[in-house]
Design a protein around this motif. Structure first.
Motif, PDB file in Angstrom:
ATOM      1  N   GLN A   1       0.846  -1.138  -0.173  1.00  8.82           N
ATOM      2  CA  GLN A   1       0.151   0.003   0.049  1.00  8.82           C
ATOM      3  C   GLN A   1       0.789   1.248  -0.073  1.00  8.82           C
ATOM      4  OE1 GLN A   1      -3.680  -0.289  -0.423  1.00  8.82           O
ATOM      5  NE2 GLN A   1      -2.720  -2.111  -0.929  1.00  8.82           N
TER       6      GLN A   1
ATOM      7  N   GLN B   1      -3.596  -4.480   9.104  1.00  2.98           N
ATOM      8  CA  GLN B   1      -4.085  -3.623   9.940  1.00  2.98           C
ATOM      9  C   GLN B   1      -5.466  -3.655  10.295  1.00  2.98           C
ATOM     10  OE1 GLN B   1      -3.138  -0.211   7.429  1.00  2.98           O
ATOM     11  NE2 GLN B   1      -0.878  -0.550   7.540  1.00  2.98           N
TER      12      GLN B   1
ATOM     13  N   ASN C   1       3.849  -0.851   7.568  1.00  4.76           N
ATOM     14  CA  ASN C   1       3.448   0.719   8.100  1.00  4.76           C
ATOM     15  C   ASN C   1       4.791   1.116   8.971  1.00  4.76           C
ATOM     16  OD1 ASN C   1       2.433   2.587   9.969  1.00  4.76           O
ATOM     17  ND2 ASN C   1       0.906   2.465   8.714  1.00  4.76           N
TER      18      ASN C   1
END
Ligand code: FAD
Length: 290
Positions: free
Chosen positions: A35, A78, A115
């Motif tokens: 992402q 997530q 992340n």
């Protein structure tokens, strides 16, 4: 927009992934949820010769209770953190912050390891990890080492990860009794990166006085920022509005936020002050409760 050409490997085990990483060195990039990496490739902001896709390493996808805290595998999505009952009861601030990352489809793909390794200064989870005093396990062919969250984020999009290393596990202690936590951010639109955000964890003693406070900010510098002066304003005090305001003012005085097309430095400072005050209020309400 198409990515540049690259060689693609999809290892089936951590051992195989680390061997590939050692073999390819700085020519390779790890692909987790994609992402952040895929947009960078599509815009040709980076051009790695090799992608090592760790998406099949099920051994890095877990949320476990461990030694008075939680251990989270780097490949945990997530969305899984957001929905985990164990996480909600042990470290609710992690689930709360995850809900504020991008949009649902992004959180279904995006991993906690990706992340944190991406280390965007506006990201929620790096600030949360700082406020939790979390530790990160990094693995390479030479073995494993543990790095504190406070030492991991070294600059914008830069971390203490060395070439050949993977972030494999994130560990944080569960909140003690009489603790409350909150993550609050302000963004232009729902799902956007934060213009400023605050992660707060406070613990009170039996008399209701604050005995420990941890505050960390996102989007106000090149790395997440721990606000130690503001924490000192809370410790030893009975939680009340006047003290919350003092702590938030100390945050505004301590930070040096950037200005950009989204928000001036002055505006960002005000937002950080507001987020801090409000997050402390909510955390204090949650002490011993939700
Ligand atoms: C539209 C949009 C909105 C978004 N909004 C937000 C937001 O509000 N807040 C936010 O925090 N994020 C946001 N994101 C980013 C999202 O959270 C990503 O999922 C995350 O930043 C990267 O995780 P990933 O698993 O997708 O990693 P990838 O994109 O696959 O990788 C990111 C980087 O980390 C490296 N990496 C990945 N895993 C590891 C590992 N285990 N060890 C070492 N290096 C590793 C990769 O090599 C790469 O450099 C947004 C993304 C999009 C597309």
């Amino acid at each position: 927009m198409k990515p540049p050409r690259f060689e693609y490997f999809a290892p089936r085990s951590l051992e195989e992934a680390l061997a590939l990483l050692a073999q390819c060195g700085e020519r390779a990039k790890i692909l987790a949820g994609g992402q952040s990496l895929i947009p960078l490739l599509n815009f040709r902001l980076i051009q790695p010769e090799v992608l090592i896709d760790i998406g099949r390493l099920r051994e890095l996808d877990y949320i476990r209770g461990s030694d008075g805290g939680m251990a989270i595998g780097a490949l945990t999505r997530q969305h899984a953190l957001e929905c985990s009952d164990a996480m909600r009861s042990s470290l609710p601030i992690v689930a709360e912050a995850c809900r504020q990352i991008g949009h649902l489809p992004i959180r279904h793909r995006g991993t906690i390891g990706g992340n944190l390794a991406h280390a965007d200064p506006a990201s929620e989870l790096p600030a949360v990890m700082l406020a939790l005093d979390a530790e990160f396990a990094l693995a390479g062919q030479a073995g494993r080492r543990t790095v504190a969250a406070s030492q991991f984020f070294t600059g914008a999009l830069t971390t203490a990860l060395r070439p050949g290393e993977l972030l494999v596990e994130i560990r944080a202690r569960s909140l003690p009794p009489r603790s409350g936590s909150a993550f609050l951010e302000i963004a232009r639109r729902k799902g956007d990166y934060a213009l400023a955000g605050a992660a707060v964890v406070i613990t009170c003693d039996g008399t209701g006085r604050c005995q420990d406070a941890r505050i960390a900010l996102c989007a106000v510098g090149a790395t997440p920022v721990r606000a130690r002066e503001a924490e000192r304003a809370l410790v030893g005090e009975t939680p009340r509005g006047e003290i919350f305001g003092e702590a938030a003012e100390r945050v505004a005085a301590a930070i040096d936020p950037p200005g950009d097309i989204h928000a001036s430095a002055h505006f960002r400072r005000k937002l950080a002050q507001y987020c801090t005050r409000r997050a402390i209020e909510v955390a204090a309400q949650r002490v011993g409760g939700a």
